[in-house]
Design a protein around this motif. Structure first.
Motif, PDB file in Angstrom:
ATOM      1  N   ASP A  50       0.862  -1.093  -0.099  1.00 44.89           N
ATOM      2  CA  ASP A  50      -0.092   0.047  -0.169  1.00 44.89           C
ATOM      3  C   ASP A  50       0.782   1.213  -0.075  1.00 44.89           C
ATOM      4  O   ASP A  50       0.544   2.260  -0.539  1.00 44.89           O
ATOM      5  N   SER A  51       1.862   1.227   0.858  1.00 45.59           N
ATOM      6  CA  SER A  51       2.616   2.326   0.837  1.00 45.59           C
ATOM      7  C   SER A  51       3.681   2.518  -0.166  1.00 45.59           C
ATOM      8  O   SER A  51       3.664   3.854  -0.921  1.00 45.59           O
ATOM      9  N   LEU A  52       3.972   1.582  -1.091  1.00 42.87           N
ATOM     10  CA  LEU A  52       4.665   1.470  -2.458  1.00 42.87           C
ATOM     11  C   LEU A  52       3.684   2.101  -3.375  1.00 42.87           C
ATOM     12  O   LEU A  52       3.952   2.978  -4.407  1.00 42.87           O
ATOM     13  N   GLU A  53       2.462   1.604  -3.639  1.00 44.17           N
ATOM     14  CA  GLU A  53       1.283   1.894  -4.504  1.00 44.17           C
ATOM     15  C   GLU A  53       1.171   3.685  -4.285  1.00 44.17           C
ATOM     16  O   GLU A  53       0.991   4.285  -5.233  1.00 44.17           O
ATOM     17  N   SER A  54       1.352   3.994  -2.953  1.00 42.57           N
ATOM     18  CA  SER A  54       1.025   5.267  -2.705  1.00 42.57           C
ATOM     19  C   SER A  54       1.905   6.271  -3.333  1.00 42.57           C
ATOM     20  O   SER A  54       1.961   7.296  -3.805  1.00 42.57           O
ATOM     21  N   ARG A  55       3.270   5.618  -3.097  1.00 39.23           N
ATOM     22  CA  ARG A  55       4.575   6.352  -3.554  1.00 39.23           C
ATOM     23  C   ARG A  55       4.713   6.570  -4.908  1.00 39.23           C
ATOM     24  O   ARG A  55       4.977   7.466  -5.530  1.00 39.23           O
ATOM     25  N   ILE A  56       4.160   5.366  -5.737  1.00 39.40           N
ATOM     26  CA  ILE A  56       4.248   5.236  -7.050  1.00 39.40           C
ATOM     27  C   ILE A  56       3.320   6.170  -7.718  1.00 39.40           C
ATOM     28  O   ILE A  56       3.533   7.194  -8.638  1.00 39.40           O
ATOM     29  N   THR A  57       2.173   6.594  -6.985  1.00 41.91           N
ATOM     30  CA  THR A  57       1.011   7.279  -7.389  1.00 41.91           C
ATOM     31  C   THR A  57       1.584   8.760  -7.156  1.00 41.91           C
ATOM     32  O   THR A  57       1.451   9.659  -8.325  1.00 41.91           O
ATOM     33  N   ARG A  58       2.352   9.114  -6.295  1.00 45.89           N
ATOM     34  CA  ARG A  58       2.978  10.569  -6.143  1.00 45.89           C
ATOM     35  C   ARG A  58       3.844  10.713  -7.264  1.00 45.89           C
ATOM     36  O   ARG A  58       3.981  11.769  -7.701  1.00 45.89           O
ATOM     37  N   VAL A  59       4.758   9.849  -7.575  1.00 50.52           N
ATOM     38  CA  VAL A  59       5.663   9.869  -8.457  1.00 50.52           C
ATOM     39  C   VAL A  59       5.133  10.108  -9.797  1.00 50.52           C
ATOM     40  O   VAL A  59       5.605  11.010 -10.607  1.00 50.52           O
ATOM     41  N   GLU A  60       3.962   9.365 -10.091  1.00 46.67           N
ATOM     42  CA  GLU A  60       3.212   9.692 -11.293  1.00 46.67           C
ATOM     43  C   GLU A  60       2.591  11.049 -11.511  1.00 46.67           C
ATOM     44  O   GLU A  60       2.669  11.586 -12.513  1.00 46.67           O
ATOM     45  N   GLU A  61       2.150  11.465 -10.280  1.00 50.85           N
ATOM     46  CA  GLU A  61       1.586  12.728 -10.324  1.00 50.85           C
ATOM     47  C   GLU A  61       2.707  13.904 -10.724  1.00 50.85           C
ATOM     48  O   GLU A  61       2.713  14.913 -11.205  1.00 50.85           O
ATOM     49  N   ASN A  62       3.924  13.658 -10.043  1.00 49.84           N
ATOM     50  CA  ASN A  62       5.245  14.290 -10.245  1.00 49.84           C
ATOM     51  C   ASN A  62       5.448  14.481 -11.708  1.00 49.84           C
ATOM     52  O   ASN A  62       5.907  15.605 -11.911  1.00 49.84           O
ATOM     53  N   VAL A  63       5.481  13.338 -12.153  1.00 48.48           N
ATOM     54  CA  VAL A  63       5.973  13.217 -13.439  1.00 48.48           C
ATOM     55  C   VAL A  63       5.220  14.043 -14.268  1.00 48.48           C
ATOM     56  O   VAL A  63       5.333  14.709 -15.313  1.00 48.48           O
ATOM     57  N   ASN A  64       3.872  13.948 -14.244  1.00 45.80           N
ATOM     58  CA  ASN A  64       2.836  14.714 -14.910  1.00 45.80           C
ATOM     59  C   ASN A  64       3.051  16.001 -14.882  1.00 45.80           C
ATOM     60  O   ASN A  64       2.894  16.859 -15.837  1.00 45.80           O
ATOM     61  N   VAL A  65       3.469  16.543 -13.644  1.00 38.58           N
ATOM     62  CA  VAL A  65       3.587  17.937 -13.349  1.00 38.58           C
ATOM     63  C   VAL A  65       5.002  18.429 -14.085  1.00 38.58           C
ATOM     64  O   VAL A  65       4.973  19.479 -14.574  1.00 38.58           O
ATOM     65  N   PHE A  66       5.995  17.468 -14.000  1.00 34.23           N
ATOM     66  CA  PHE A  66       7.026  17.884 -14.610  1.00 34.23           C
ATOM     67  C   PHE A  66       6.974  18.027 -16.165  1.00 34.23           C
ATOM     68  O   PHE A  66       7.440  18.833 -16.809  1.00 34.23           O
ATOM     69  N   HIS A  67       6.089  17.165 -16.890  1.00 36.03           N
ATOM     70  CA  HIS A  67       6.015  17.250 -18.295  1.00 36.03           C
ATOM     71  C   HIS A  67       5.125  18.395 -18.626  1.00 36.03           C
ATOM     72  O   HIS A  67       5.203  19.179 -19.597  1.00 36.03           O
ATOM     73  N   LYS A  68       4.371  18.617 -17.967  1.00 34.92           N
ATOM     74  CA  LYS A  68       3.449  19.851 -17.901  1.00 34.92           C
ATOM     75  C   LYS A  68       4.297  21.338 -17.980  1.00 34.92           C
ATOM     76  O   LYS A  68       4.201  22.270 -18.725  1.00 34.92           O
ATOM     77  N   VAL A  69       5.138  21.044 -16.976  1.00 37.99           N
ATOM     78  CA  VAL A  69       6.128  22.479 -16.607  1.00 37.99           C
ATOM     79  C   VAL A  69       7.224  22.460 -17.790  1.00 37.99           C
ATOM     80  O   VAL A  69       7.203  23.627 -18.237  1.00 37.99           O
ATOM     81  N   LYS A  70       7.538  21.323 -18.385  1.00 37.41           N
ATOM     82  CA  LYS A  70       8.466  21.276 -19.619  1.00 37.41           C
ATOM     83  C   LYS A  70       7.730  21.857 -20.655  1.00 37.41           C
ATOM     84  O   LYS A  70       8.311  22.605 -21.381  1.00 37.41           O
TER      85      LYS A  70
END
Length: 202
Positions: free
Chosen positions: A27-47
């Motif tokens: 559950d912890s890993l799944e939560s971290r992966i979700t946060r990473v995916e959200e950050n990646v999406n933010v990164f792509h948007k900023v880029k």
């Protein structure tokens, strides 16, 4: 039998505990992966938002060099006079580079440590610079012996590209070779390619 049942109970409880811990970690890993995916999406948007600014900055950097000529391959000497060297090149390519047309002239370090420092010339007028580059391109071959130096190394007179555009030019040349494009050249600080004599210019 009681001992066997007790041992089985202990084993089941241990297995349950291990399963609960594994589930919690999952559950912890799944939560971290979700946060990473959200950050990646933010990164792509900023880029995506920054890319136009980056492209605009690169364009302005190249525009700032629009009046500049780069001369490569001239050996460095202690008592050299760059204006004299430019005068000789001017006579070879049959295009005037009078001193009053030059804003500044200097040597700058090369990326390769084994190369002579490049001569950079900035002209007061862009059209003078374009005429000089065109004349040098038309002449095709200038060797250092033409400038009263020993050797047969070539001297190149061309547009002064930014670091980004120099890297882009190298990549374009590699791609052109793989795709059987015969011509790659730079004009007005823009990289142009042509597949054959009768093909359109890109």
């Amino acid at each position: 039998m009681k001992q066997d049942i007790y041992d089985l109970k202990v084993s089941v409880e241990y297995a349950q505990k291990t399963a609960d811990e594994s589930l919690a970690k999952f559950d912890s890993l799944e939560s971290r992966i979700t946060r990473v995916e959200e950050n990646v999406n933010v990164f792509h948007k900023v880029k995506a938002d920054l890319d136009p600014f980056k492209e605009d900055l690169q364009g302005k950097e190249q525009w700032a060099r629009a009046n500049n000529v780069e001369i490569k391959g001239v050996p460095l000497t202690k008592s050299e006079n760059l204006y004299d060297i430019v005068g000789v090149i001017s006579n070879i390519i049959k295009c005037s580079m009078r001193k009053e047309k030059i804003n500044y002239i200097a040597r700058v370090p090369c990326v390769r440590s084994d190369s002579s420092k490049t001569i950079i010339m900035a002209f007061n007028n862009r059209y003078v610079k374009e005429n000089i580059v065109a004349a040098a391109h038309k002449h095709k071959s200038i060797v250092i012996s033409d400038l009263v130096f020993k050797g047969r190394g070539k001297v190149f007179v061309k547009d002064r590209l930014t670091i980004f555009n120099k890297a882009l030019l190298k990549r374009v040349k590699d791609e052109a070779t793989e795709s059987n494009f015969r011509y790659v050249w730079v004009k007005h600080c823009k990289i142009l390619v042509k597949k054959s004599d009768t093909s359109p210019v890109f």
